[in-house]
Motif scaffolding. Sequence first.
Motif, PDB file in Angstrom:
ATOM      1  N   ARG A 272      11.966  17.713   4.232  1.00 15.45           N
ATOM      2  CA  ARG A 272      12.861  16.688   3.674  1.00 15.45           C
ATOM      3  C   ARG A 272      12.508  15.303   4.222  1.00 15.45           C
ATOM      4  NH1 ARG A 272      17.523  16.096   1.029  1.00 15.45           N
ATOM      5  NH2 ARG A 272      18.757  14.262   1.531  1.00 15.45           N
ATOM      6  N   GLU A 273      12.200  15.216   5.509  1.00 15.72           N
ATOM      7  CA  GLU A 273      11.819  13.933   6.093  1.00 15.72           C
ATOM      8  C   GLU A 273      10.535  13.393   5.455  1.00 15.72           C
ATOM      9  OE1 GLU A 273      11.505  14.540  10.244  1.00 15.72           O
ATOM     10  OE2 GLU A 273      13.661  14.902  10.562  1.00 15.72           O
ATOM     11  N   SER A 274       9.585  14.279   5.202  1.00 15.91           N
ATOM     12  CA  SER A 274       8.346  13.842   4.548  1.00 15.91           C
ATOM     13  C   SER A 274       8.616  13.364   3.127  1.00 15.91           C
ATOM     14  CB  SER A 274       7.330  14.995   4.533  1.00 15.91           C
ATOM     15  OG  SER A 274       6.940  15.346   5.845  1.00 15.91           O
ATOM     16  N   LEU A 275       9.529  14.029   2.443  1.00 12.46           N
ATOM     17  CA  LEU A 275       9.858  13.609   1.081  1.00 12.46           C
ATOM     18  C   LEU A 275      10.548  12.243   1.069  1.00 12.46           C
ATOM     19  CD1 LEU A 275      11.051  16.900  -0.654  1.00 12.46           C
ATOM     20  CD2 LEU A 275       8.987  15.571  -1.111  1.00 12.46           C
ATOM     21  N   LEU A 276      11.385  11.993   2.047  1.00  7.19           N
ATOM     22  CA  LEU A 276      12.031  10.669   2.137  1.00  7.19           C
ATOM     23  C   LEU A 276      10.977   9.574   2.324  1.00  7.19           C
ATOM     24  CD1 LEU A 276      15.140  11.527   4.338  1.00  7.19           C
ATOM     25  CD2 LEU A 276      15.160  10.796   1.940  1.00  7.19           C
ATOM     26  N   LEU A 277       9.975   9.853   3.140  1.00 12.41           N
ATOM     27  CA  LEU A 277       8.899   8.884   3.324  1.00 12.41           C
ATOM     28  C   LEU A 277       8.068   8.742   2.047  1.00 12.41           C
ATOM     29  CD1 LEU A 277       7.750   9.902   6.918  1.00 12.41           C
ATOM     30  CD2 LEU A 277       8.960   7.815   6.264  1.00 12.41           C
ATOM     31  N   ALA A 278       7.895   9.836   1.307  1.00 14.05           N
ATOM     32  CA  ALA A 278       7.180   9.773   0.030  1.00 14.05           C
ATOM     33  C   ALA A 278       7.938   8.937  -0.981  1.00 14.05           C
ATOM     34  CB  ALA A 278       6.953  11.186  -0.505  1.00 14.05           C
ATOM     35  N   VAL A 279       9.249   9.052  -0.985  1.00 14.04           N
ATOM     36  CA  VAL A 279      10.079   8.244  -1.897  1.00 14.04           C
ATOM     37  C   VAL A 279       9.925   6.765  -1.590  1.00 14.04           C
ATOM     38  CG1 VAL A 279      12.453   7.693  -2.537  1.00 14.04           C
ATOM     39  CG2 VAL A 279      11.738  10.083  -2.351  1.00 14.04           C
ATOM     40  N   ASP A 280       9.930   6.418  -0.310  1.00 12.24           N
ATOM     41  CA  ASP A 280       9.802   5.016   0.088  1.00 12.24           C
ATOM     42  C   ASP A 280       8.395   4.473  -0.140  1.00 12.24           C
ATOM     43  OD1 ASP A 280      12.448   5.006   0.865  1.00 12.24           O
ATOM     44  OD2 ASP A 280      12.006   5.485   2.959  1.00 12.24           O
ATOM     45  N   ALA A 281       7.392   5.366  -0.139  1.00 13.02           N
ATOM     46  CA  ALA A 281       6.010   4.912  -0.256  1.00 13.02           C
ATOM     47  C   ALA A 281       5.713   4.348  -1.642  1.00 13.02           C
ATOM     48  CB  ALA A 281       5.045   6.061   0.056  1.00 13.02           C
ATOM     49  N   ASP A 282       6.253   4.970  -2.674  1.00 16.33           N
ATOM     50  CA  ASP A 282       5.994   4.536  -4.047  1.00 16.33           C
ATOM     51  C   ASP A 282       7.322   4.209  -4.709  1.00 16.33           C
ATOM     52  OD1 ASP A 282       5.244   4.132  -6.668  1.00 16.33           O
ATOM     53  OD2 ASP A 282       3.813   5.787  -6.709  1.00 16.33           O
ATOM     54  N   TRP A 283       7.507   2.939  -5.038  1.00 13.36           N
ATOM     55  CA  TRP A 283       8.801   2.487  -5.560  1.00 13.36           C
ATOM     56  C   TRP A 283       9.056   2.942  -6.996  1.00 13.36           C
ATOM     57  CZ3 TRP A 283       6.446  -2.791  -4.191  1.00 13.36           C
ATOM     58  CH2 TRP A 283       6.366  -2.930  -2.814  1.00 13.36           C
ATOM     59  N   TRP A 284       8.006   3.311  -7.706  1.00 10.93           N
ATOM     60  CA  TRP A 284       8.154   3.559  -9.135  1.00 10.93           C
ATOM     61  C   TRP A 284       8.137   5.038  -9.505  1.00 10.93           C
ATOM     62  CZ3 TRP A 284       9.661  -0.861 -10.912  1.00 10.93           C
ATOM     63  CH2 TRP A 284       9.168  -2.042 -10.359  1.00 10.93           C
ATOM     64  N   SER A 285       7.392   5.836  -8.798  1.00  9.28           N
ATOM     65  CA  SER A 285       7.229   7.246  -9.187  1.00  9.28           C
ATOM     66  C   SER A 285       8.516   8.039  -8.962  1.00  9.28           C
ATOM     67  CB  SER A 285       6.084   7.882  -8.391  1.00  9.28           C
ATOM     68  OG  SER A 285       6.040   9.271  -8.641  1.00  9.28           O
TER      69      SER A 285
END
Length: 450
Positions: A272-285
């Motif tokens: 879940r922590e990695s997914l939160l960072l993935a969400v923040d990494a790409d603003w559009w996807s």
Amino acid sequence: TWQMVLDHPLFGAGPGNFQAIYERYREASATEQIAEPHNFLMETLASGGFIGLCMLVLGGLCVLVITWFREDGDYRSGVSPRLGDRGEAAGNVGLGETDPRIESKEASRDASLARWVWLGAIVALGMIWMLGWISRQPPDLDASLYVIPAVILIGWLVVRTVGKVASRDLDVLLGIATIAIAIHLMISGGWTVPGVAIVIWISVGMLVRSSHLVLPGGVRFRHPVSTVAVVAIGAGMLTMLWALSLRPVEQQRVWMMRAADAQSRGRLENARESLLLAVDADWWSPDATLWLADFDRWRLVLDGDSPETRSRWEAEIGEVKRRAGEDPSIYRMVGAQQLHVFQKLGMPRDLEAAAESFQAALNWSPANQWMFAQMAVIERARGEADAAARNAETAERLSRLGGNIERALSRQMVYIPQKLGAPADRGPVRGAADALLGEPNDTPPRNSAD
């Protein structure tokens, strides 16, 4: 595609949006899901509108005009710019003769340029492999064993040959080749085809070559496109591409890979922590956000309804929709999550939310028989008999188009909009559309995890 252009005439539907928006224009009997119209011109119109097409045409005209009026040898004037009749050579060099000093100087310059071409090719090849290894997507080694030696041989032959060709003639040959490639792209591919790069690089090379322009009436001046300016503009565009596209996409991909690895090891909090960072990494996807919502969907299904989990899940669903724009495939996946929660918990708010998501997806894909069948069973569960009948009739009509058995309602597995309780613990439960719509069929409902 033309209907898409008419609906978005000025700026088009936007780069990369063709596949999602195409669904609402797809001919009803067609089944192919395409990413681009296989036509360079039509994709430019669809993605950038008439403004984007005008910019493309103006860029091409600039290349043609600068190339045509360039002072480059005997193609138009019949006299080489190296000749003494222009007063550029010293001494008593007569008309039609070449000053040996100028000839030697130009030969040295040509050799220097050839070295730079080879150096640039080597650096470019190295960067391709370096970026490939960094992104964990290296080029095909087997293909490279054939391609690289062939390119070196052809490059060596070309360098030896073009040195004997006048610059003007070379421009004409390259121009014809570029036009031929562009015509080919108009019937075979769009901006995602690697051949587009050939057109771009040839055009840039023709623009930046140092020379003078001679306009009608004898007006002579140095053309304003300089190598430094083009390099600066190119570097700026590459920086923007890296900062706004390549870097966010790559960072999100890396964090999602880490999330998948953590999930496979049972470390759900780390995932879940990695997914939160993935969400923040790409603003559009919407991909990482959709996966994050899926985490909380399963918590609701397996652990029961929790105000904290539900609030977080609904917020994530809202963010997915915001990022998805009008992509029916994303809304369909959101609706599937909402129906799954309804199958387990039976709360009317989840059924209403699923109906809203699927209705939006239906509006954006009006030729999809599965979507109409799904909405028909949802409307029936909501007590909307008239709407259910209309959707069922449309689903039946679409399923018969094109003579494709894959469109038959017996093969459309839709989500069952009922409270099922424990059977939903393994995944969303589905059934054949014809059975759920009241048609005879022996196919029993099945769990989507089967």
